[in-house]
Enzyme design. Structure first.
Site, PDB file in Angstrom:
ATOM      1  N   ASP A 199      -7.067   4.274  -4.544  1.00 18.71           N
ATOM      2  CA  ASP A 199      -7.741   4.127  -3.244  1.00 18.71           C
ATOM      3  C   ASP A 199      -8.357   5.506  -2.986  1.00 18.71           C
ATOM      4  OD1 ASP A 199      -7.814   2.078  -0.803  1.00 18.71           O
ATOM      5  OD2 ASP A 199      -7.577   4.044   0.082  1.00 18.71           O
ATOM      6  N   LYS A 236       0.865  -1.199   0.000  1.00 15.39           N
ATOM      7  CA  LYS A 236       0.000   0.000   0.000  1.00 15.39           C
ATOM      8  C   LYS A 236       0.889   1.234   0.000  1.00 15.39           C
ATOM      9  CE  LYS A 236      -4.415   0.979   0.143  1.00 15.39           C
ATOM     10  NZ  LYS A 236      -5.567   0.193  -0.350  1.00 15.39           N
TER      11      LYS A 236
HETATM   12  P1  NDP Z   1     -12.961   7.811  -2.990  1.00 15.91           P
HETATM   13  O1  NDP Z   1     -11.890   8.801  -2.759  1.00 15.91           O
HETATM   14  O2  NDP Z   1     -13.477   7.593  -4.356  1.00 15.91           O
HETATM   15  O3  NDP Z   1     -14.211   8.120  -2.048  1.00 15.91           O
HETATM   16  C1  NDP Z   1     -14.070   8.177  -0.680  1.00 15.91           C
HETATM   17  C2  NDP Z   1     -15.392   8.608  -0.083  1.00 15.91           C
HETATM   18  O4  NDP Z   1     -15.342   8.470   1.328  1.00 15.91           O
HETATM   19  C3  NDP Z   1     -15.721  10.059  -0.355  1.00 15.91           C
HETATM   20  O5  NDP Z   1     -17.095  10.204  -0.420  1.00 15.91           O
HETATM   21  C4  NDP Z   1     -15.140  10.783   0.858  1.00 15.91           C
HETATM   22  O6  NDP Z   1     -15.773  11.994   1.161  1.00 15.91           O
HETATM   23  C5  NDP Z   1     -15.429   9.758   1.950  1.00 15.91           C
HETATM   24  N1  NDP Z   1     -14.404   9.845   2.985  1.00 15.91           N
HETATM   25  C6  NDP Z   1     -13.074   9.625   2.837  1.00 15.91           C
HETATM   26  N2  NDP Z   1     -12.443   9.805   3.997  1.00 15.91           N
HETATM   27  C7  NDP Z   1     -13.386  10.148   4.881  1.00 15.91           C
HETATM   28  C8  NDP Z   1     -13.364  10.461   6.250  1.00 15.91           C
HETATM   29  N3  NDP Z   1     -12.217  10.466   6.948  1.00 15.91           N
HETATM   30  N4  NDP Z   1     -14.550  10.743   6.861  1.00 15.91           N
HETATM   31  C9  NDP Z   1     -15.706  10.738   6.167  1.00 15.91           C
HETATM   32  N5  NDP Z   1     -15.795  10.461   4.863  1.00 15.91           N
HETATM   33  C10 NDP Z   1     -14.651  10.170   4.245  1.00 15.91           C
HETATM   34  O7  NDP Z   1     -12.393   6.438  -2.386  1.00 15.91           O
HETATM   35  P2  NDP Z   1     -12.882   4.952  -2.651  1.00 15.91           P
HETATM   36  O8  NDP Z   1     -14.352   4.921  -2.864  1.00 15.91           O
HETATM   37  O9  NDP Z   1     -11.986   4.363  -3.665  1.00 15.91           O
HETATM   38  O10 NDP Z   1     -12.518   4.253  -1.256  1.00 15.91           O
HETATM   39  C11 NDP Z   1     -13.473   4.144  -0.196  1.00 15.91           C
HETATM   40  C12 NDP Z   1     -13.054   3.019   0.726  1.00 15.91           C
HETATM   41  O11 NDP Z   1     -12.994   1.795  -0.018  1.00 15.91           O
HETATM   42  C13 NDP Z   1     -11.674   3.147   1.369  1.00 15.91           C
HETATM   43  O12 NDP Z   1     -11.699   2.547   2.640  1.00 15.91           O
HETATM   44  C14 NDP Z   1     -10.773   2.327   0.452  1.00 15.91           C
HETATM   45  O13 NDP Z   1      -9.606   1.885   1.118  1.00 15.91           O
HETATM   46  C15 NDP Z   1     -11.717   1.176   0.147  1.00 15.91           C
HETATM   47  N6  NDP Z   1     -11.423   0.386  -1.053  1.00 15.91           N
HETATM   48  C16 NDP Z   1     -11.272   0.974  -2.278  1.00 15.91           C
HETATM   49  C17 NDP Z   1     -11.037   0.206  -3.390  1.00 15.91           C
HETATM   50  C18 NDP Z   1     -10.956   0.789  -4.753  1.00 15.91           C
HETATM   51  O14 NDP Z   1     -10.861   0.008  -5.709  1.00 15.91           O
HETATM   52  N7  NDP Z   1     -11.017   2.084  -4.929  1.00 15.91           N
HETATM   53  C19 NDP Z   1     -10.871  -1.261  -3.284  1.00 15.91           C
HETATM   54  C20 NDP Z   1     -11.137  -1.788  -1.965  1.00 15.91           C
HETATM   55  C21 NDP Z   1     -11.377  -0.969  -0.901  1.00 15.91           C
HETATM   56  P3  NDP Z   1     -15.209  13.380   0.523  1.00 15.91           P
HETATM   57  O15 NDP Z   1     -15.557  13.301  -0.923  1.00 15.91           O
HETATM   58  O16 NDP Z   1     -15.893  14.462   1.254  1.00 15.91           O
HETATM   59  O17 NDP Z   1     -13.722  13.333   0.770  1.00 15.91           O
HETATM   60  O1  2IT Z   2      -7.993  -1.693  -0.891  1.00 11.97           O
HETATM   61  C1  2IT Z   2      -7.902  -2.145  -2.048  1.00 11.97           C
HETATM   62  O2  2IT Z   2      -8.063  -3.342  -2.297  1.00 11.97           O
HETATM   63  C2  2IT Z   2      -7.637  -1.214  -3.142  1.00 11.97           C
HETATM   64  N1  2IT Z   2      -7.567  -0.013  -2.913  1.00 11.97           N
HETATM   65  C3  2IT Z   2      -7.424  -1.713  -4.539  1.00 11.97           C
HETATM   66  C4  2IT Z   2      -6.047  -2.275  -4.701  1.00 11.97           C
HETATM   67  C5  2IT Z   2      -5.663  -2.627  -6.110  1.00 11.97           C
HETATM   68  O3  2IT Z   2      -4.473  -2.905  -6.302  1.00 11.97           O
HETATM   69  O4  2IT Z   2      -6.507  -2.645  -7.017  1.00 11.97           O
END
Ligand code: NDP
Ligand code: 2IT
Length: 451
Positions: free
Chosen positions: A166, A126
């Site tokens: 992420d 990561k």
């Molecule tokens: P994005 O940046 O696309 O979206 C994140 C969302 O969560 C936004 O709406 C943001 O609000 C909100 N957010 C982030 N931090 C906070 C916080 N501290 N308090 C409240 N709201 C918060 O990220 P992702 O959708 O990609 O990721 C979301 C989660 O999913 C994370 O935990 C990530 O690790 C996990 N994840 C992501 C993957 C991926 O493929 N992208 C794969 C597996 C897991 P705002 O817009 O106001 O910042």
């Molecule tokens: O938490 C996760 O699994 C991710 N942010 C995606 C990782 C990846 O390599 O696609």
């Protein structure tokens, strides 16, 4: 005075270890795998726990870039290469002001077991930065990404370490990062996944985590003998990549997702979230969710300041199925109690470690179906691996092929977690099932590969 205080705070923040979330993740895993460790001395003989909880290496570097006002900005960049027993280090990059080494260690550690659960040849890593993309111009994002890659390129490679997105890192950022890597190295390698389709991205990678989480939940409901999603009211947190595609797949499956959240507030739209508007606000305009109410005056917007004490407004809204898809520890014991009292039957973690240990304990005591992050959100990294395979072969797979493989992968992970829990005498406990199944494969590979 204020300027030097600000700098001092920044220095303190980037130099403390902040390992609380890492310890939280490790403690849960150790708890789950205790019976295997105790029953088979091989793991202790090979010091597997110490080796698995210590990253292979951690990089920390300075990122210097110039903003639109010609001011020079300094951020900290990180990459944690945790474990490559099963394949190249693989895991996302997070750009958010809260990022520090401890958070990346927690995410990297979780990623090892998640990637193991996919059954694909990928290790765990990561990275990220305390850079805050909010309010930055496209040009500033590009400058930052270029500066970040100037250092990161030394550590990655298609068979070494393959980062992805992420929080705060989507196709735009991956595009700029890829462009800079190409410029520095003159190579056209698949060193990142989540790339835009036109230069090597896989179809369905943007949707994969959210869609995968819904497939997993569908399978979990089925295995528990419950009805499917048709007509079910769902509460989703977050308004980013994972949340939006979770909402999209829930609609496809006949459910009614009624909430979304961002860092400033919660939207509750009892008739169902307007997905088109949500995409427009978050993917195109990148504005606050408060704007949603300008088009939907019947929707209710609650600001963070007005959330219930010790909890989050979104988990106060009655639902059948909950999908925390924003960030770590966003669902507390107070929230778990509210969800249970309101009749919620399942929790599926789209985000990484969104539920606190106390919340999980309550769900388990009350026989609520609980799908832990490392199993439920593995669809994103699974399609990332499909992207690596396509890049390595210089071919493209059809949408249908990726969609089928994603669904199959998620249903298989669910079944394996379910069966593992049963086999180890903790039927229905998907936390233990996922930790044991993920751990065993990595541990056995580490033993087979020697010290
Ligand atoms: P994005 O940046 O696309 O979206 C994140 C969302 O969560 C936004 O709406 C943001 O609000 C909100 N957010 C982030 N931090 C906070 C916080 N501290 N308090 C409240 N709201 C918060 O990220 P992702 O959708 O990609 O990721 C979301 C989660 O999913 C994370 O935990 C990530 O690790 C996990 N994840 C992501 C993957 C991926 O493929 N992208 C794969 C597996 C897991 P705002 O817009 O106001 O910042
Ligand atoms: O938490 C996760 O699994 C991710 N942010 C995606 C990782 C990846 O390599 O696609």
């Amino acid at each position: 005075m204020t300027v030097s205080n600000d700098i001092l705070n920044k220095i303190k923040k980037s130099n403390c270890s902040h390992d609380e979330t890492f310890f939280q993740a490790v403690e849960e895993v150790l708890d789950s795998i205790a019976p295997i460790i105790e029953s088979d001395p091989i793991y202790e003989r090979h010091s597997i726990i110490e080796r698995l909880t210590t990253p292979d290496r951690e990089f920390k570097f300075k990122v210097v870039w110039m903003d639109d006002n010609q001011k020079i900005q300094v951020n900290t960049g990180y990459r944690v290469q945790f474990n490559n027993a099963l394949g190249p280090y693989k895991g996302g990059l997070r750009f958010h002001p809260s990022v520090n080494n401890g958070i990346l260690k927690f995410l990297g550690f979780e990623q090892i077991l998640k990637n193991s659960l996919t059954g694909l040849p990928i290790g765990g890593g990561k990275g990220g930065s305390d850079f805050d993309p909010k309010g930055k111009s496209d040009f500033e994002i590009m400058k930052f990404c270029s500066a970040f890659m100037t250092e990161l390129h030394k550590y990655i490679g298609p068979r070494i370490d393959v980062p992805a997105g992420d929080i705060g890192v989507g196709a735009r950022e991956i595009g700029y990062l890829f462009g800079e890597y190409k410029k520095i190295t003159s190579t056209y390698d698949g060193i990142l996944t989540g790339k835009p389709f036109m230069f090597g991205g896989s179809l369905m990678r943007p949707e994969a985590t959210g869609y995968g989480c819904v497939f997993f939940t569908d399978e979990m409901l089925k295995l528990a003998g419950k009805d499917d999603f048709k007509g079910r009211i769902c509460a989703v947190s977050g308004a980013g990549n994972v949340a939006i595609h979770t909402i999209e797949k829930l609609y496809d499956m006949g459910a009614v997702p009624v909430t979304c959240t961002d860092s400033r507030g919660t939207i509750y739209d009892p008739r169902g979230i307007n997905l088109k508007l949500l995409k427009e606000l978050k993917f195109k305009k990148r504005v606050s969710l408060e704007e949603y109410c300008k088009e939907h005056s019947e929707a209710i917007y609650t600001k963070v300041e007005d959330y219930p004490e010790g909890g989050h407004e979104v988990w106060n809204i009655p639902c059948d199925c909950a999908f925390p898809c924003a960030t770590q520890n966003e669902l507390t014991e107070v929230d778990a109690r509210n969800l249970i009292e309101n009749g919620c039957i399942s929790i599926s973690e789209g985000a990484n470690m969104p539920s606190t240990p106390e919340a999980i304990e309550l769900f388990q005591k009350n026989d609520i179906l609980f799908a832990p992050a490392k199993a439920a959100n593995a669809g994103g990294v699974a399609v990332s691996e499909f992207e690596m395979a396509q890049n390595a072969a210089m071919i493209r797979w059809s949408y249908e092929k990726v969609a089928k493989m994603l669904e199959q992968t998620m249903r298989e992970i669910c079944k394996r977690v379910h069966l593992t829990a049963k086999e180890y005498g903790v039927a229905g406990n998907y936390v233990d099932g996922a930790n044991i199944a993920g751990f065993k494969k990595v541990a056995d590979a580490m033993i087979a590969e020697g010290v």
